[in-house]
Design a protein around this motif. Structure first.
Motif, PDB file in Angstrom:
ATOM      1  N   VAL A   1     -14.226  33.077 124.071  1.00 60.00           N
ATOM      2  CA  VAL A   1     -14.829  33.536 125.324  1.00 60.00           C
ATOM      3  C   VAL A   1     -13.772  33.366 126.410  1.00 60.00           C
ATOM      4  O   VAL A   1     -13.160  32.302 126.524  1.00 60.00           O
ATOM      5  CB  VAL A   1     -16.087  32.728 125.691  1.00 60.00           C
ATOM      6  CG1 VAL A   1     -16.615  33.176 127.040  1.00 60.00           C
ATOM      7  CG2 VAL A   1     -17.147  32.888 124.627  1.00 60.00           C
ATOM      8  N   ASN A   2     -13.566  34.442 127.197  1.00 61.42           N
ATOM      9  CA  ASN A   2     -12.578  34.386 128.270  1.00 61.42           C
ATOM     10  C   ASN A   2     -13.230  34.769 129.596  1.00 61.42           C
ATOM     11  O   ASN A   2     -13.999  35.728 129.676  1.00 61.42           O
ATOM     12  CB  ASN A   2     -11.407  35.329 127.973  1.00 61.42           C
ATOM     13  CG  ASN A   2     -10.403  35.383 129.119  1.00 61.42           C
ATOM     14  OD1 ASN A   2     -10.496  36.263 129.977  1.00 61.42           O
ATOM     15  ND2 ASN A   2      -9.460  34.463 129.128  1.00 61.42           N
ATOM     16  N   TYR A   3     -12.907  34.026 130.636  1.00 61.67           N
ATOM     17  CA  TYR A   3     -13.407  34.314 131.978  1.00 61.67           C
ATOM     18  C   TYR A   3     -12.202  34.294 132.922  1.00 61.67           C
ATOM     19  O   TYR A   3     -11.451  33.311 132.969  1.00 61.67           O
ATOM     20  CB  TYR A   3     -14.419  33.264 132.407  1.00 61.67           C
ATOM     21  CG  TYR A   3     -15.045  33.525 133.752  1.00 61.67           C
ATOM     22  CD1 TYR A   3     -16.015  34.510 133.913  1.00 61.67           C
ATOM     23  CD2 TYR A   3     -14.642  32.792 134.868  1.00 61.67           C
ATOM     24  CE1 TYR A   3     -16.588  34.755 135.155  1.00 61.67           C
ATOM     25  CE2 TYR A   3     -15.203  33.029 136.116  1.00 61.67           C
ATOM     26  CZ  TYR A   3     -16.182  34.007 136.253  1.00 61.67           C
ATOM     27  OH  TYR A   3     -16.742  34.245 137.485  1.00 61.67           O
ATOM     28  N   SER A   4     -12.009  35.409 133.669  1.00 58.79           N
ATOM     29  CA  SER A   4     -10.833  35.546 134.532  1.00 58.79           C
ATOM     30  C   SER A   4     -11.246  35.852 135.965  1.00 58.79           C
ATOM     31  O   SER A   4     -12.242  36.549 136.204  1.00 58.79           O
ATOM     32  CB  SER A   4      -9.897  36.646 134.023  1.00 58.79           C
ATOM     33  OG  SER A   4      -9.431  36.329 132.728  1.00 58.79           O
ATOM     34  N   ILE A   5     -10.456  35.342 136.894  1.00 50.95           N
ATOM     35  CA  ILE A   5     -10.630  35.611 138.323  1.00 50.95           C
ATOM     36  C   ILE A   5      -9.310  36.159 138.839  1.00 50.95           C
ATOM     37  O   ILE A   5      -8.255  35.528 138.666  1.00 50.95           O
ATOM     38  CB  ILE A   5     -11.021  34.341 139.092  1.00 50.95           C
ATOM     39  CG1 ILE A   5     -12.343  33.762 138.550  1.00 50.95           C
ATOM     40  CG2 ILE A   5     -11.140  34.628 140.578  1.00 50.95           C
ATOM     41  CD1 ILE A   5     -12.727  32.435 139.157  1.00 50.95           C
TER      42      ILE A   5
ATOM     43  N   PHE B   1     -15.657  38.295 125.379  1.00 52.47           N
ATOM     44  CA  PHE B   1     -15.932  37.436 124.228  1.00 52.47           C
ATOM     45  C   PHE B   1     -15.835  38.277 122.970  1.00 52.47           C
ATOM     46  O   PHE B   1     -15.978  39.513 123.002  1.00 52.47           O
ATOM     47  CB  PHE B   1     -17.302  36.752 124.331  1.00 52.47           C
ATOM     48  CG  PHE B   1     -18.467  37.685 124.238  1.00 52.47           C
ATOM     49  CD1 PHE B   1     -19.043  38.013 123.020  1.00 52.47           C
ATOM     50  CD2 PHE B   1     -18.999  38.263 125.398  1.00 52.47           C
ATOM     51  CE1 PHE B   1     -20.118  38.878 122.939  1.00 52.47           C
ATOM     52  CE2 PHE B   1     -20.073  39.131 125.320  1.00 52.47           C
ATOM     53  CZ  PHE B   1     -20.639  39.446 124.104  1.00 52.47           C
ATOM     54  N   GLY B   2     -15.578  37.584 121.848  1.00 46.39           N
ATOM     55  CA  GLY B   2     -15.445  38.320 120.605  1.00 46.39           C
ATOM     56  C   GLY B   2     -14.988  37.433 119.473  1.00 46.39           C
ATOM     57  O   GLY B   2     -14.998  36.197 119.559  1.00 46.39           O
ATOM     58  N   VAL B   3     -14.576  38.032 118.409  1.00 49.24           N
ATOM     59  CA  VAL B   3     -14.094  37.333 117.214  1.00 49.24           C
ATOM     60  C   VAL B   3     -12.671  37.796 116.938  1.00 49.24           C
ATOM     61  O   VAL B   3     -12.359  38.989 117.043  1.00 49.24           O
ATOM     62  CB  VAL B   3     -14.993  37.620 115.998  1.00 49.24           C
ATOM     63  CG1 VAL B   3     -14.445  36.938 114.754  1.00 49.24           C
ATOM     64  CG2 VAL B   3     -16.421  37.164 116.265  1.00 49.24           C
ATOM     65  N   LYS B   4     -11.828  36.832 116.583  1.00 49.63           N
ATOM     66  CA  LYS B   4     -10.414  37.140 116.374  1.00 49.63           C
ATOM     67  C   LYS B   4     -10.013  36.780 114.944  1.00 49.63           C
ATOM     68  O   LYS B   4     -10.301  35.684 114.462  1.00 49.63           O
ATOM     69  CB  LYS B   4      -9.552  36.356 117.367  1.00 49.63           C
ATOM     70  CG  LYS B   4      -8.063  36.564 117.211  1.00 49.63           C
ATOM     71  CD  LYS B   4      -7.304  35.698 118.199  1.00 49.63           C
ATOM     72  CE  LYS B   4      -5.799  35.836 118.028  1.00 49.63           C
ATOM     73  NZ  LYS B   4      -5.063  34.943 118.958  1.00 49.63           N
ATOM     74  N   LEU B   5      -9.360  37.700 114.269  1.00 52.33           N
ATOM     75  CA  LEU B   5      -8.816  37.456 112.932  1.00 52.33           C
ATOM     76  C   LEU B   5      -7.298  37.487 113.021  1.00 52.33           C
ATOM     77  O   LEU B   5      -6.723  38.426 113.578  1.00 52.33           O
ATOM     78  CB  LEU B   5      -9.320  38.505 111.944  1.00 52.33           C
ATOM     79  CG  LEU B   5      -8.876  38.312 110.477  1.00 52.33           C
ATOM     80  CD1 LEU B   5      -9.978  38.755 109.536  1.00 52.33           C
ATOM     81  CD2 LEU B   5      -7.597  39.111 110.178  1.00 52.33           C
ATOM     82  N   SER B   6      -6.663  36.459 112.496  1.00 47.19           N
ATOM     83  CA  SER B   6      -5.193  36.413 112.516  1.00 47.19           C
ATOM     84  C   SER B   6      -4.682  36.062 111.128  1.00 47.19           C
ATOM     85  O   SER B   6      -5.317  35.313 110.378  1.00 47.19           O
ATOM     86  CB  SER B   6      -4.694  35.380 113.536  1.00 47.19           C
ATOM     87  OG  SER B   6      -5.152  34.085 113.210  1.00 47.19           O
ATOM     88  N   TRP B   7      -3.515  36.590 110.835  1.00 46.48           N
ATOM     89  CA  TRP B   7      -2.935  36.394 109.511  1.00 46.48           C
ATOM     90  C   TRP B   7      -1.423  36.274 109.670  1.00 46.48           C
ATOM     91  O   TRP B   7      -0.725  37.244 109.935  1.00 46.48           O
ATOM     92  CB  TRP B   7      -3.289  37.558 108.602  1.00 46.48           C
ATOM     93  CG  TRP B   7      -3.079  37.280 107.133  1.00 46.48           C
ATOM     94  CD1 TRP B   7      -2.355  36.275 106.581  1.00 46.48           C
ATOM     95  CD2 TRP B   7      -3.616  38.035 106.054  1.00 46.48           C
ATOM     96  NE1 TRP B   7      -2.396  36.330 105.221  1.00 46.48           N
ATOM     97  CE2 TRP B   7      -3.167  37.406 104.856  1.00 46.48           C
ATOM     98  CE3 TRP B   7      -4.416  39.171 105.966  1.00 46.48           C
ATOM     99  CZ2 TRP B   7      -3.497  37.890 103.606  1.00 46.48           C
ATOM    100  CZ3 TRP B   7      -4.736  39.633 104.699  1.00 46.48           C
ATOM    101  CH2 TRP B   7      -4.292  39.001 103.525  1.00 46.48           C
TER     102      TRP B   7
END
Length: 441
Positions: A300-304, A318-324
């Motif tokens: 979850v990211n919140y920016s100003i 917000f979301g889901v991250k897949l890294s390899w």
């Protein structure tokens, strides 16, 4: 007058109490060593490191919070366009072709908060946690073994000191006997043949006894210094150690064999420590191999965003991250840990065989020493009987002093050898039982 007597009585009671309080029993020395020995305390540091490592790995399961503060100024069309959108300052005039192609420089202050939670890591974290748990277990076994070794060494030193103290008392007693004998000899010297030969032999024995006593005191002080280091007790001295306990002297009997034999591997914490270390390397290698698998996490990211801190644009994502991550280094690292594990297994097998060999040799040595001690005890009994008979015959004038001194010299020498063998036997017995039984000595 009565008050003075009462005060003196209290003074002597107080002094005797102080002296008694300063005398340390074997149990008190061992108990103090378990808390203050530098050898044990050094391993406490390793345990503390392993505990913190375990807490660190456990924290990998918790969310990661990231805060980023950035300040940017740009006249790049894409950046300026994004700045205005993020600041919620976009207007219809910004769609003008000239404004889009040639924007005025713009500043953007961005405060960004991100919360990341790992969902799946291919088992890397759980295996890493198992690895550090086994490392902690290994360190705890090392401490248990260090305690056993410290206790064992204190016992062996203590029994050696007791034995040397008994030898000192024996030499003092026999030296008095020799002095009485020589005085009696001087009184009737006119009637003795080979006067100087016998007299010189007596003095030689006296000097030998004095040398033996000096050597015993030197070795006692050296052993007390070793005991002071092992126990962490400062200013430990011969006078501060209780070596006159009846229970101790009873236990000092070399024939006392109360411990029961059992499988030694269950009680060798040094081997258990090696085994736990091998397990930790196995989990570490598995953890390294898990790094080649993809990982999944939610965020979850919140920016100003603002230009002059007068107006603000806010947004969230917000979301889901897949890294390899894939690279040759992953296999190399896993191979390195695997090699360490193989090496640890080899060292464990070697140490186990050494323990087996050590225990077999200890058992053989104990049997040999037992036979030697029995023979020396029988000889000592014979020398003692001869001493009484020859002393009586000498006093009656039927034998010469030289014959009596010859038996006496063998009597003293045999007693010294007997005490040495008993000390060696007791030390090996302590080690053997400590390896085989439940840790009791």
């Amino acid at each position: 007058m009565k008050n003075i007597i009462l005060l003196l009585t209290l003074f002597f009671v107080f002094c005797s109490t102080e002296i008694k309080a300063e005398s340390l029993t074997l149990k008190q020395i061992v108990d103090t060593a378990m808390l203050r020995s530098p050898i044990i305390r050094n391993i406490d540091g390793n345990i503390a490191v392993a505990e913190e490592a375990k807490k660190l790995v456990s924290s990998y399961h918790y969310p990661v919070i990231n805060f980023t503060q950035s300040l940017m100024r740009s006249d790049n069309p894409v950046n300026v366009f994004a700045f205005k959108l993020g600041q919620e300052q976009f207007a219809m005039s910004d769609f003008d072709i000239n404004a889009l192609n040639n924007p005025n420089p713009r500043t953007n202050n961005q405060s960004s908060f991100t919360l990341f939670l790992p969902i799946y890591t291919g088992g890397e974290i759980s295996r890493k946690h198992s690895s550090v748990s086994k490392q902690l277990e290994s360190a705890e076994y090392q401490k248990a073994w260090a305690k056993k070794v410290v206790r064992r060494n204190i016992y062996t030193l203590y029994y050696a000191i007791v034995n040397m103290d008994l030898t000192l008392k024996f030499l003092d007693s026999e030296n008095e006997y020799l002095e009485r004998l020589l005085k009696y000899y001087d009184a009737k010297s006119g009637a003795n043949k080979n006067r100087y030969l016998s007299y010189n032999k007596g003095r030689i024995i006296e000097e030998s006894i004095a040398e033996a006593k000096d050597e015993l005191l030197f070795n006692i002080n050296k052993m007390i210094a070793d005991m002071a280091y092992l126990s962490g007790i400062e200013n430990l001295s011969y006078q501060k150690i209780d070596i006159n306990s009846e229970d101790l002297l009873k236990d000092f009997n070399w024939k006392n064999k109360s411990a029961q034999e059992s499988g030694f591997t269950n009680h060798r914490e040094d081997l258990l420590a090696r085994s736990s270390y091998m397990e930790s390397l196995k989990y570490e290698a598995s953890s390294e191999k898990s790094k080649i698998l993809p990982s999944i996490g939610s965020f979850v990211n919140y920016s100003i965003n603002t230009q002059k801190f007068d107006t603000y644009g806010k947004d969230y994502t917000f979301g889901v991250k897949l890294s390899w991550d894939f690279g040759l280094f992953s296999f190399r690292t896993a191979s390195l840990v695997e090699a360490k594990k193989i090496s640890a297994e080899y060292e464990y097998d070697r140490a186990k065989k050494e323990v087996e060999s050590e225990n077999l040799k200890l058992k053989e040595d104990l049997n040999i020493l037992e036979s030697k001690i029995i023979r020396l005890e029988n000889k000592q009994k014979l020398f003692g009987e001869n001493k009484k008979i020859l002393t009586s015959q000498y006093q009656k004038g039927s034998i010469d002093l030289y014959n009596l001194l010859d038996n006496f010299a063998h009597y003293i020498q045999n007693k010294g050898e007997l005490h040495k063998l008993i000390t060696e036997y007791k030390n090996k017995q302590i080690t053997y039982y400590d390896n085989n039984a439940d840790g009791r000595i």
